[in-house]
Design a protein around this motif. Structure first.
Motif, PDB file in Angstrom:
ATOM      1  N   GLU A 122      26.927 -25.327   7.948  1.00 39.78           N
ATOM      2  CA  GLU A 122      25.732 -25.539   7.449  1.00 39.78           C
ATOM      3  C   GLU A 122      25.161 -24.586   6.657  1.00 39.78           C
ATOM      4  OE1 GLU A 122      23.154 -27.447  10.209  1.00 39.78           O
ATOM      5  OE2 GLU A 122      24.481 -29.196  10.803  1.00 39.78           O
ATOM      6  N   HIS A 123      25.522 -23.155   7.394  1.00 37.68           N
ATOM      7  CA  HIS A 123      24.976 -21.941   6.840  1.00 37.68           C
ATOM      8  C   HIS A 123      25.990 -20.769   7.059  1.00 37.68           C
ATOM      9  CE1 HIS A 123      23.079 -20.789  10.525  1.00 37.68           C
ATOM     10  NE2 HIS A 123      22.741 -21.841  10.534  1.00 37.68           N
ATOM     11  N   VAL A 124      25.922 -19.906   6.429  1.00 38.31           N
ATOM     12  CA  VAL A 124      26.806 -18.574   6.650  1.00 38.31           C
ATOM     13  C   VAL A 124      26.144 -17.866   7.818  1.00 38.31           C
ATOM     14  CG1 VAL A 124      27.703 -16.427   5.836  1.00 38.31           C
ATOM     15  CG2 VAL A 124      27.394 -18.374   4.302  1.00 38.31           C
ATOM     16  N   VAL A 125      27.013 -17.569   8.773  1.00 43.91           N
ATOM     17  CA  VAL A 125      26.731 -16.590   9.918  1.00 43.91           C
ATOM     18  C   VAL A 125      27.091 -15.367  10.239  1.00 43.91           C
ATOM     19  CG1 VAL A 125      26.725 -16.650  12.416  1.00 43.91           C
ATOM     20  CG2 VAL A 125      26.761 -18.899  11.397  1.00 43.91           C
ATOM     21  N   HIS A 126      26.141 -14.385  10.122  1.00 46.75           N
ATOM     22  CA  HIS A 126      26.449 -13.117  10.397  1.00 46.75           C
ATOM     23  C   HIS A 126      25.938 -12.386  11.637  1.00 46.75           C
ATOM     24  CE1 HIS A 126      27.260 -12.638   6.157  1.00 46.75           C
ATOM     25  NE2 HIS A 126      26.300 -13.404   5.609  1.00 46.75           N
ATOM     26  N   ILE A 127      26.787 -11.959  12.493  1.00 44.83           N
ATOM     27  CA  ILE A 127      26.152 -11.279  13.776  1.00 44.83           C
ATOM     28  C   ILE A 127      25.966  -9.970  13.571  1.00 44.83           C
ATOM     29  CG2 ILE A 127      27.508 -12.864  14.977  1.00 44.83           C
ATOM     30  CD1 ILE A 127      29.623 -10.672  15.459  1.00 44.83           C
ATOM     31  N   ASP A 128      24.993  -9.323  14.220  1.00 48.12           N
ATOM     32  CA  ASP A 128      24.859  -8.108  14.417  1.00 48.12           C
ATOM     33  C   ASP A 128      25.617  -7.287  15.326  1.00 48.12           C
ATOM     34  OD1 ASP A 128      23.778  -5.442  14.527  1.00 48.12           O
ATOM     35  OD2 ASP A 128      22.015  -5.809  15.727  1.00 48.12           O
ATOM     36  N   PHE A 129      26.672  -6.383  14.635  1.00 48.01           N
ATOM     37  CA  PHE A 129      27.727  -5.901  15.379  1.00 48.01           C
ATOM     38  C   PHE A 129      27.596  -4.232  15.319  1.00 48.01           C
ATOM     39  CE2 PHE A 129      32.588  -5.549  15.950  1.00 48.01           C
ATOM     40  CZ  PHE A 129      32.677  -6.152  17.057  1.00 48.01           C
ATOM     41  N   SER A 130      26.372  -3.770  14.994  1.00 52.59           N
ATOM     42  CA  SER A 130      26.028  -2.277  15.314  1.00 52.59           C
ATOM     43  C   SER A 130      26.558  -1.840  16.350  1.00 52.59           C
ATOM     44  CB  SER A 130      24.598  -1.843  15.019  1.00 52.59           C
ATOM     45  OG  SER A 130      23.999  -2.656  13.895  1.00 52.59           O
ATOM     46  N   TRP A 131      26.359  -2.221  17.654  1.00 50.31           N
ATOM     47  CA  TRP A 131      26.772  -1.628  18.985  1.00 50.31           C
ATOM     48  C   TRP A 131      27.835  -2.891  19.513  1.00 50.31           C
ATOM     49  CZ3 TRP A 131      25.871   3.386  18.910  1.00 50.31           C
ATOM     50  CH2 TRP A 131      24.977   3.786  18.174  1.00 50.31           C
ATOM     51  N   PRO A 132      29.081  -2.580  19.291  1.00 47.84           N
ATOM     52  CA  PRO A 132      30.129  -3.924  19.806  1.00 47.84           C
ATOM     53  C   PRO A 132      30.195  -4.084  21.213  1.00 47.84           C
ATOM     54  CG  PRO A 132      31.163  -1.720  18.819  1.00 47.84           C
ATOM     55  CD  PRO A 132      29.800  -1.550  18.510  1.00 47.84           C
ATOM     56  N   TYR A 133      29.923  -3.206  21.932  1.00 53.63           N
ATOM     57  CA  TYR A 133      30.140  -3.290  23.266  1.00 53.63           C
ATOM     58  C   TYR A 133      28.829  -3.319  24.066  1.00 53.63           C
ATOM     59  CZ  TYR A 133      34.826  -1.595  21.722  1.00 53.63           C
ATOM     60  OH  TYR A 133      36.037  -1.476  21.307  1.00 53.63           O
ATOM     61  N   ASP A 134      28.885  -4.260  25.118  1.00 53.77           N
ATOM     62  CA  ASP A 134      27.810  -4.232  25.767  1.00 53.77           C
ATOM     63  C   ASP A 134      27.421  -3.108  26.813  1.00 53.77           C
ATOM     64  OD1 ASP A 134      25.675  -6.443  27.135  1.00 53.77           O
ATOM     65  OD2 ASP A 134      26.444  -5.384  28.849  1.00 53.77           O
TER      66      ASP A 134
END
Length: 245
Positions: A122-134
């Motif tokens: 329904e819409h493009v999804v972009h995740i914030d991946f600046s800091w990839p690990y918890d």
């Protein structure tokens, strides 16, 4: 209490000290995961274990169904994931047999399905991946490594390469110039897929060999397997402390 997920890499096809509760091999919208999900309990904590390369170990890094693996873990109720990775050491401190808990990743892989959000959107999804690990999981892993007196680096940049071949010495020079401290073949897209599912995710990396050109000796599978045999016992101790604590 939350359900832990553990993704085992090379040398880690099962966990020890687990009260086994059963296993299943679910179908997901992306196919079957690499291996059956093994359900168990460590102390009072539930855990679901998945062998990334299958059991027996026969799926190469570029053929792992990362999407099915992460989807199956979340569908099983897993709320946080620790991934175990066998890696090569680039940084001088990362000798064979030492650990690293990376805080950053550079993705050099290609041709792998990198996202759950590709078709019929329904819409493009972009995740914030600046800091990839918890951050919380990584800090807990570092604390346990320190408490158990295991040689480790508390942070580092993981270079994810395509495999299944090992890298050339020139490629390692490039990775080092890019800022990488360790190199492996399975760190991506696994970490990004976990983020897309909002699953807290951390990596416990065991250095099993010096990266190409970092030693005068030829890299052999026999030498790697010897380090894995010693190191995986320590990995299991770290995981047991993390999950039961």
């Amino acid at each position: 209490m939350s359900i832990w997920g553990v993704i085992g890499g090379t040398g880690l096809t099962e966990l020890e000290g687990v009260e086994l509760l059963g296993e299943d091999w679910p179908e997901t919208p992306f196919g079957k995961p690499s291996a059956p999900l093994v359900h168990g309990r460590i102390g009072a904590q539930d855990v679901v274990f998945l062998a990334r390369h299958g059991k027996p170990h026969r799926i190469p890094p570029h053929r792992v169904n990362y999407r099915a693996n992460l989807w199956a873990l979340q569908a099983a109720g897993v709320e946080q994931v620790v991934a175990v990775n066998a890696v090569g050491g680039i940084h001088p401190e990362l000798k064979a047999g030492t650990f690293c808990v990376p805080d950053q990743v550079i993705d050099y892989t290609w041709g792998r399905a990198p996202s759950f959000f590709e078709d019929d959107l329904e819409h493009v999804v972009h995740i914030d991946f600046s800091w990839p690990y918890d951050a919380d999981l990584t800090q807990r892993l570092v604390r346990i490594l320190r408490e158990q007196g295991l040689a480790h680096m508390p942070k580092g940049v993981y270079a994810a390469t395509q495999g299944p071949r090992l890298e050339t010495a020139a490629e390692i020079i490039r990775l080092e110039r890019d800022g990488a401290d360790l190199v492996g073949m399975t760190g991506m897209p696994e970490a990004a897929l976990a983020r897309e599912l909002d699953l807290p995710y951390a990596c416990l990396a065991l250095v099993v060999n010096p990266a190409a050109g970092k030693s005068s000796e030829v890299i052999t599978m026999a030498a790697i397997e010897a380090v894995i045999e010693r190191g995986m016992g320590q990995v299991k101790q770290v995981l047991a402390s993390l999950i039961s604590g």
